[in-house]
Design a protein around this motif. Structure first.
Motif, short mmCIF file in Angstrom:
data_model
loop_
_atom_site.label_atom_id
_atom_site.label_comp_id
_atom_site.label_asym_id
_atom_site.label_seq_id
_atom_site.Cartn_x
_atom_site.Cartn_y
_atom_site.Cartn_z
N ALA A 110 0.82 -1.22 0.00
CA ALA A 110 0.00 0.00 0.00
C ALA A 110 0.85 1.27 0.00
CB ALA A 110 -0.94 -0.01 1.19
N LEU A 111 1.93 1.28 0.80
CA LEU A 111 2.79 2.46 0.86
C LEU A 111 3.49 2.70 -0.46
CD1 LEU A 111 4.17 4.80 2.26
CD2 LEU A 111 5.82 3.16 3.24
N LEU A 112 4.04 1.66 -1.06
CA LEU A 112 4.74 1.82 -2.33
C LEU A 112 3.78 2.28 -3.42
CD1 LEU A 112 7.34 1.67 -3.87
CD2 LEU A 112 7.06 -0.82 -4.07
N LYS A 113 2.57 1.77 -3.40
CA LYS A 113 1.57 2.21 -4.38
C LYS A 113 1.32 3.71 -4.27
CE LYS A 113 -3.31 1.72 -5.66
NZ LYS A 113 -4.58 0.99 -5.43
N GLU A 114 1.13 4.21 -3.05
CA GLU A 114 0.86 5.63 -2.86
C GLU A 114 2.06 6.49 -3.24
OE1 GLU A 114 -2.07 6.91 -2.34
OE2 GLU A 114 -2.89 4.88 -2.28
N LEU A 115 3.27 5.99 -2.99
CA LEU A 115 4.47 6.72 -3.38
C LEU A 115 4.56 6.84 -4.90
CD1 LEU A 115 7.04 5.14 -0.90
CD2 LEU A 115 6.32 7.53 -0.92
N ILE A 116 4.23 5.74 -5.60
CA ILE A 116 4.27 5.76 -7.06
C ILE A 116 3.25 6.73 -7.62
CG2 ILE A 116 3.80 4.38 -9.13
CD1 ILE A 116 4.94 1.95 -7.59
N ILE A 117 2.04 6.72 -7.06
CA ILE A 117 0.99 7.62 -7.54
C ILE A 117 1.38 9.08 -7.27
CG2 ILE A 117 -1.39 8.38 -7.15
CD1 ILE A 117 -2.09 5.44 -6.59
N ALA A 118 1.92 9.34 -6.08
CA ALA A 118 2.34 10.71 -5.75
C ALA A 118 3.45 11.18 -6.68
CB ALA A 118 2.80 10.78 -4.30
N PHE A 119 4.42 10.30 -6.95
CA PHE A 119 5.54 10.69 -7.80
C PHE A 119 5.10 10.94 -9.24
CE2 PHE A 119 8.88 9.65 -10.84
CZ PHE A 119 9.80 10.64 -10.50
N SER A 120 4.08 10.22 -9.70
CA SER A 120 3.64 10.38 -11.08
C SER A 120 3.14 11.79 -11.37
CB SER A 120 2.54 9.36 -11.41
OG SER A 120 1.32 9.68 -10.76
N LEU A 121 2.85 12.57 -10.33
CA LEU A 121 2.38 13.94 -10.49
C LEU A 121 3.52 14.96 -10.46
CD1 LEU A 121 -0.75 13.75 -8.13
CD2 LEU A 121 -0.66 13.46 -10.62
N PHE A 122 4.73 14.49 -10.17
CA PHE A 122 5.88 15.40 -10.11
C PHE A 122 6.25 15.90 -11.51
CE2 PHE A 122 8.16 13.93 -5.96
CZ PHE A 122 6.99 14.20 -5.25
N PRO A 123 6.84 17.09 -11.60
CA PRO A 123 7.38 17.53 -12.88
C PRO A 123 8.60 16.69 -13.25
CG PRO A 123 8.03 19.04 -11.13
CD PRO A 123 7.03 18.09 -10.53
N VAL A 124 8.94 16.66 -14.53
CA VAL A 124 10.10 15.89 -14.98
C VAL A 124 11.35 16.32 -14.23
CG1 VAL A 124 11.64 15.50 -16.94
CG2 VAL A 124 9.16 15.40 -17.26
N GLU A 125 11.58 17.64 -14.14
CA GLU A 125 12.78 18.15 -13.47
C GLU A 125 12.43 18.51 -12.03
OE1 GLU A 125 13.37 21.17 -16.40
OE2 GLU A 125 14.96 20.03 -17.39
N TYR A 126 12.06 17.49 -11.24
CA TYR A 126 11.69 17.71 -9.84
C TYR A 126 12.91 18.17 -9.04
CZ TYR A 126 13.67 12.99 -9.27
OH TYR A 126 14.48 11.90 -9.29
N ASP A 127 12.65 18.80 -7.91
CA ASP A 127 13.70 19.33 -7.05
C ASP A 127 14.37 18.19 -6.29
OD1 ASP A 127 15.35 20.69 -5.36
OD2 ASP A 127 13.76 21.72 -4.25
N GLU A 128 15.56 17.83 -6.71
CA GLU A 128 16.27 16.70 -6.07
C GLU A 128 16.70 17.00 -4.64
OE1 GLU A 128 18.81 14.10 -8.76
OE2 GLU A 128 18.95 16.03 -9.79
N GLN A 129 16.84 18.29 -4.30
CA GLN A 129 17.33 18.66 -2.97
C GLN A 129 16.21 18.95 -1.98
OE1 GLN A 129 20.58 18.25 -2.64
NE2 GLN A 129 20.58 17.80 -4.85
N GLY A 130 14.98 19.01 -2.45
CA GLY A 130 13.86 19.37 -1.59
C GLY A 130 12.98 18.19 -1.23
N ALA A 131 11.71 18.47 -0.92
CA ALA A 131 10.76 17.45 -0.49
C ALA A 131 10.54 16.40 -1.58
CB ALA A 131 9.43 18.10 -0.12
N GLU A 132 10.54 16.84 -2.85
CA GLU A 132 10.34 15.87 -3.93
C GLU A 132 11.49 14.87 -3.99
OE1 GLU A 132 7.84 18.81 -6.97
OE2 GLU A 132 10.02 18.67 -7.12
#
Length: 259
Positions: A110-132
């Protein structure tokens, strides 16, 4: 100027490296775009939050309902098959983050599923140093430690056995004895059985049963009645189908029916 996810995914086959360690897919690619055999220099997690994904490689068939995902290491030829209503949330991953050298079906909790869904909404060039970036680190860690499942069929290498397996894959309700396949080849049942074990690591009976159970998954996800699925996959006893299904997946067929 940043590139959109849709733009990058349309150019995916031409890339030599990913813009970030992880690239997510928010939209489902057309089925014809992923069906053809292809390979790429990064790993891929083929995952669907709805529907069943089939990945075919020269060495096997890998099947994943929404509780599972298929990890494809870099440079392995593969084709991805799914029904039109499948909702894909695949990941493309730099190879250094994952331990596997061959295709694996992974359990997506369940946790991995939610992480995948949340990440799918990130921009391509997500902030590697921040929350993303921190969420990506957790996602990759959880993915690397995911448990391996047995939702796969090893594929033989010799043409006679390939023909046999293709027939069984096309006819999961086939109840013919081994002689049905050995007689046209002018060999004994024992010889064919030995060859089957040598090339797939499974007995003829084991391979056929797993083929039936994997064939049941997309039928269940489509909403077909469990009794009808059992019959379509060669079981004349509903209780036998449920017991075999639970032994392989750890769940009952009813848990995979479309809600």
């Amino acid at each position: 100027m940043s590139i959109s996810q849709q733009q990058l995914l349309s150019q995916l086959e031409h890339l030599t490296q990913l813009p970030r360690p992880l690239l997510g897919q928010q939209v489902s690619l057309p089925n014809h775009a992923i069906h053809a055999p292809h390979r790429h220099p990064w790993a891929q997690l083929s995952y669907a939050i709805h529907g069943v994904i089939n990945v075919h490689t020269p060495r096997g068939q890998f099947v994943a309902p929404p509780t599972h995902g298929i990890l494809i290491p870099p440079n392995i030829e593969h084709g991805v098959h799914c029904s039109a209503n499948t909702v894909i949330r695949s990941l493309y991953i730099e190879a250094r983050y994952l331990p596997w050298q061959s295709c694996q079906v992974l359990i997506i909790d369940a946790l991995l599923k939610e992480l995948i869904i949340a990440f799918s909404l990130f921009p391509v060039e997500y902030d590697e140093q921040g929350a993303e970036g921190r969420l990506v680190a957790v996602l990759l860690d959880r993915l690397a430690s995911a448990k391996v499942s047995h939702l796969m069929l090893p594929w033989p290498t010799s043409p006679p056995l390939i023909d046999c397996c293709r027939y069984l894959a096309k006819h999961p309700d086939c109840c013919q004895p081994l002689a049905f396949f050995s007689t046209p080849l002018a060999i004994s049942d024992k010889t064919l059985s030995r060859a089957f074990k040598k090339e797939t690591g499974m007995s003829f009976r084991q391979w056929r049963q797993r083929n039936r159970l994997l064939a049941a998954l997309p039928l269940l996800e489509s909403g077909m009645r469990i009794t009808d699925v059992a019959l379509a996959c060669g079981y004349d006893s509903l209780s036998a189908f449920i017991a075999a299904f639970k032994a392989l997946l750890g769940t009952t067929p009813g848990e995979h029916l479309i809600k």
